[in-house]
Design a protein around this motif. Sequence first.
Motif, PDB file in Angstrom:
ATOM      1  N   LEU A  36       0.831  -1.202   0.000  1.00  0.00           N
ATOM      2  CA  LEU A  36       0.000   0.000   0.000  1.00  0.00           C
ATOM      3  C   LEU A  36       0.868   1.256   0.000  1.00  0.00           C
ATOM      4  O   LEU A  36       0.578   2.228  -0.709  1.00  0.00           O
ATOM      5  N   ALA A  37       1.940   1.238   0.792  1.00  0.00           N
ATOM      6  CA  ALA A  37       2.852   2.386   0.836  1.00  0.00           C
ATOM      7  C   ALA A  37       3.491   2.622  -0.526  1.00  0.00           C
ATOM      8  O   ALA A  37       3.637   3.767  -0.976  1.00  0.00           O
ATOM      9  N   LEU A  38       3.873   1.538  -1.197  1.00  0.00           N
ATOM     10  CA  LEU A  38       4.502   1.647  -2.516  1.00  0.00           C
ATOM     11  C   LEU A  38       3.536   2.270  -3.530  1.00  0.00           C
ATOM     12  O   LEU A  38       3.881   3.231  -4.229  1.00  0.00           O
ATOM     13  N   GLY A  39       2.319   1.756  -3.594  1.00  0.00           N
ATOM     14  CA  GLY A  39       1.335   2.266  -4.548  1.00  0.00           C
ATOM     15  C   GLY A  39       0.929   3.690  -4.244  1.00  0.00           C
ATOM     16  O   GLY A  39       0.845   4.538  -5.145  1.00  0.00           O
ATOM     17  N   THR A  40       0.689   3.985  -2.967  1.00  0.00           N
ATOM     18  CA  THR A  40       0.292   5.340  -2.574  1.00  0.00           C
ATOM     19  C   THR A  40       1.399   6.337  -2.857  1.00  0.00           C
ATOM     20  O   THR A  40       1.139   7.465  -3.316  1.00  0.00           O
ATOM     21  N   GLY A  41       2.638   5.939  -2.601  1.00  0.00           N
ATOM     22  CA  GLY A  41       3.767   6.830  -2.853  1.00  0.00           C
ATOM     23  C   GLY A  41       3.923   7.183  -4.325  1.00  0.00           C
ATOM     24  O   GLY A  41       4.229   8.327  -4.669  1.00  0.00           O
ATOM     25  N   ILE A  42       3.711   6.197  -5.198  1.00  0.00           N
ATOM     26  CA  ILE A  42       3.798   6.464  -6.642  1.00  0.00           C
ATOM     27  C   ILE A  42       2.747   7.479  -7.063  1.00  0.00           C
ATOM     28  O   ILE A  42       3.030   8.453  -7.767  1.00  0.00           O
ATOM     29  N   VAL A  43       1.507   7.261  -6.613  1.00  0.00           N
ATOM     30  CA  VAL A  43       0.404   8.167  -6.970  1.00  0.00           C
ATOM     31  C   VAL A  43       0.662   9.563  -6.407  1.00  0.00           C
ATOM     32  O   VAL A  43       0.505  10.575  -7.110  1.00  0.00           O
ATOM     33  N   PHE A  44       1.064   9.632  -5.146  1.00  0.00           N
ATOM     34  CA  PHE A  44       1.326  10.918  -4.496  1.00  0.00           C
ATOM     35  C   PHE A  44       2.469  11.655  -5.188  1.00  0.00           C
ATOM     36  O   PHE A  44       2.393  12.864  -5.454  1.00  0.00           O
ATOM     37  N   GLY A  45       3.536  10.942  -5.526  1.00  0.00           N
ATOM     38  CA  GLY A  45       4.682  11.562  -6.190  1.00  0.00           C
ATOM     39  C   GLY A  45       4.339  12.104  -7.567  1.00  0.00           C
ATOM     40  O   GLY A  45       4.737  13.215  -7.929  1.00  0.00           O
ATOM     41  N   THR A 237       9.579   0.267   8.010  1.00  0.00           N
ATOM     42  CA  THR A 237       9.709   0.025   6.575  1.00  0.00           C
ATOM     43  C   THR A 237       8.589   0.645   5.731  1.00  0.00           C
ATOM     44  O   THR A 237       8.868   1.312   4.735  1.00  0.00           O
ATOM     45  N   PRO A 238       7.301   0.458   6.061  1.00  0.00           N
ATOM     46  CA  PRO A 238       6.255   1.051   5.211  1.00  0.00           C
ATOM     47  C   PRO A 238       6.394   2.562   5.072  1.00  0.00           C
ATOM     48  O   PRO A 238       6.163   3.114   3.987  1.00  0.00           O
ATOM     49  N   TYR A 239       6.784   3.242   6.152  1.00  0.00           N
ATOM     50  CA  TYR A 239       6.919   4.698   6.093  1.00  0.00           C
ATOM     51  C   TYR A 239       8.135   5.099   5.256  1.00  0.00           C
ATOM     52  O   TYR A 239       8.083   6.075   4.490  1.00  0.00           O
ATOM     53  N   GLY A 240       9.225   4.345   5.409  1.00  0.00           N
ATOM     54  CA  GLY A 240      10.399   4.622   4.594  1.00  0.00           C
ATOM     55  C   GLY A 240      10.144   4.404   3.122  1.00  0.00           C
ATOM     56  O   GLY A 240      10.540   5.222   2.280  1.00  0.00           O
ATOM     57  N   VAL A 241       9.468   3.297   2.788  1.00  0.00           N
ATOM     58  CA  VAL A 241       9.128   3.003   1.393  1.00  0.00           C
ATOM     59  C   VAL A 241       8.234   4.098   0.823  1.00  0.00           C
ATOM     60  O   VAL A 241       8.420   4.557  -0.310  1.00  0.00           O
ATOM     61  N   LEU A 242       7.256   4.551   1.601  1.00  0.00           N
ATOM     62  CA  LEU A 242       6.348   5.616   1.154  1.00  0.00           C
ATOM     63  C   LEU A 242       7.119   6.875   0.767  1.00  0.00           C
ATOM     64  O   LEU A 242       6.928   7.423  -0.325  1.00  0.00           O
ATOM     65  N   ALA A 243       7.997   7.352   1.667  1.00  0.00           N
ATOM     66  CA  ALA A 243       8.731   8.590   1.410  1.00  0.00           C
ATOM     67  C   ALA A 243       9.715   8.439   0.257  1.00  0.00           C
ATOM     68  O   ALA A 243       9.855   9.343  -0.585  1.00  0.00           O
ATOM     69  N   LEU A 244      10.389   7.303   0.176  1.00  0.00           N
ATOM     70  CA  LEU A 244      11.387   7.090  -0.877  1.00  0.00           C
ATOM     71  C   LEU A 244      10.758   7.023  -2.255  1.00  0.00           C
ATOM     72  O   LEU A 244      11.226   7.665  -3.206  1.00  0.00           O
ATOM     73  N   ILE A 245       9.682   6.254  -2.402  1.00  0.00           N
ATOM     74  CA  ILE A 245       9.064   6.109  -3.717  1.00  0.00           C
ATOM     75  C   ILE A 245       8.336   7.385  -4.125  1.00  0.00           C
ATOM     76  O   ILE A 245       8.241   7.707  -5.306  1.00  0.00           O
TER      77      ILE A 245
END
Length: 460
Positions: A36-45, A237-245
Amino acid sequence: MTTLWTIVNIAVLAAIIYVLYSLQKKHVSFSKRVFLALGTGIVFGLALQFIYGATSDVMKTSMDWFNIVGKGYVKLLQMIVTPLVFLSILSAFTKVKLTQNLGKISTLIIGSLVVTTAIAAVIGIGSSYVFHLETIQIEQGNAEAARAEQVEQRLGDIQGLTFPQKILELLPANPFLDFTGARATSIIAVVIFAAILGVAYLGVKRKNPEQADRFAGIVETFYVIIMRVVTLILRLTPYGVLALITKVAATSDYAAIWKLGTFVVASYAALLLMFVVHLLLVAAVKMNPIFYVRKVFPALSFAFTSRTSAGTLPLTVKTQTDELGVPEGIANFAGTFGVSIGQNGCAGIYPAMLAVMAAPSVGIDPFTPSFILTLIAVVAISSFGVAGVGGGATFASLLVLSTLNLPIALVALLISVEPLIDMGRTALNVSGSMVAGILTSRITKDVNPIVSTGQSHAEA
């Protein structure tokens, strides 16, 4: 207005983090939260880039704040990598069951890493041929010219070394210096130093078991504490993945990526094909490939977003032991060796592709059997000591191209797509480490019961 919109962006990121934290409190699985963090981060970015532009002041300021979460998480992992590598190897030597098969286990793990890197080189060569990649397709701009100067400077450090001298560079002349990560080969130097201490421990154990047991107890105590630190960090990890992606999606130069689209597609085609090879290997030892993919996804997601195999090491070891049933000793060896030996993406596919592209510029046909065999051998040997951090692929490419007397300028020309491709390469590196651990544990018949849930249908 820049400050106002920056605050808005930070608030949105904080809100997403809160949602992820709420899901954790509701005991939603780790894998689902990472996905979820990965997908949300892509959309947000992508939304941020569409609204502000990749180079705007708002974007730069926002990313500075986002880096507290993303880069902060990576730094925490990097903080623990060297002590974890050192204690993992040392702890492996103190485990009696492992020491009985130590030579066999080490040979199997290193052999798996090197052989899969050679296979990766073959796939990289094949991808370059299928997609007709040539140096002439790539244009040089200001960024590429600046990168070329950096590459020339870095090459100067290794160009004058003979092959035996390059091997000597792997040895820990000053292990305390290598604990600081001062050299490109520091990680493998720490591994060698820990292995020497481990061998010394085995000698003492035969002659003075009481002192050896005391030493083993101290090592185990430190190892347990370090692994507890690892567990605490991995919860982030989920928070780090979110910010990085989010940062990757928001700041990528999509125009440059489009211009070098053929090379990007060829690279990912090779990476995906090599991952299929990994799945075939785990299937060959009767582990369900779907089970494997599901269990390794969080580790590969972090490797993909962070672009650091070394930083992913804690996840690599934990995934093997907790999810794949690989014994702790073997997992430690596979994870730590995989950080600096036989990286399938960075030291296998990428240097092979660049060598094939650069060869015609000096009048060499890259598809003659003699060149292909030489290239595969050089790639496999050069894969020893490649640092598992950002820039490792550049170092590996410089080693291969300089050994084959090929022009190194091509390394600099790919700067605009380097981050995008490096994400996939790093994930493949980590997968290769875990596959080495699985193969070794199955061949030595040293498997934890949890693996039974990953048996293939044929075995079940």
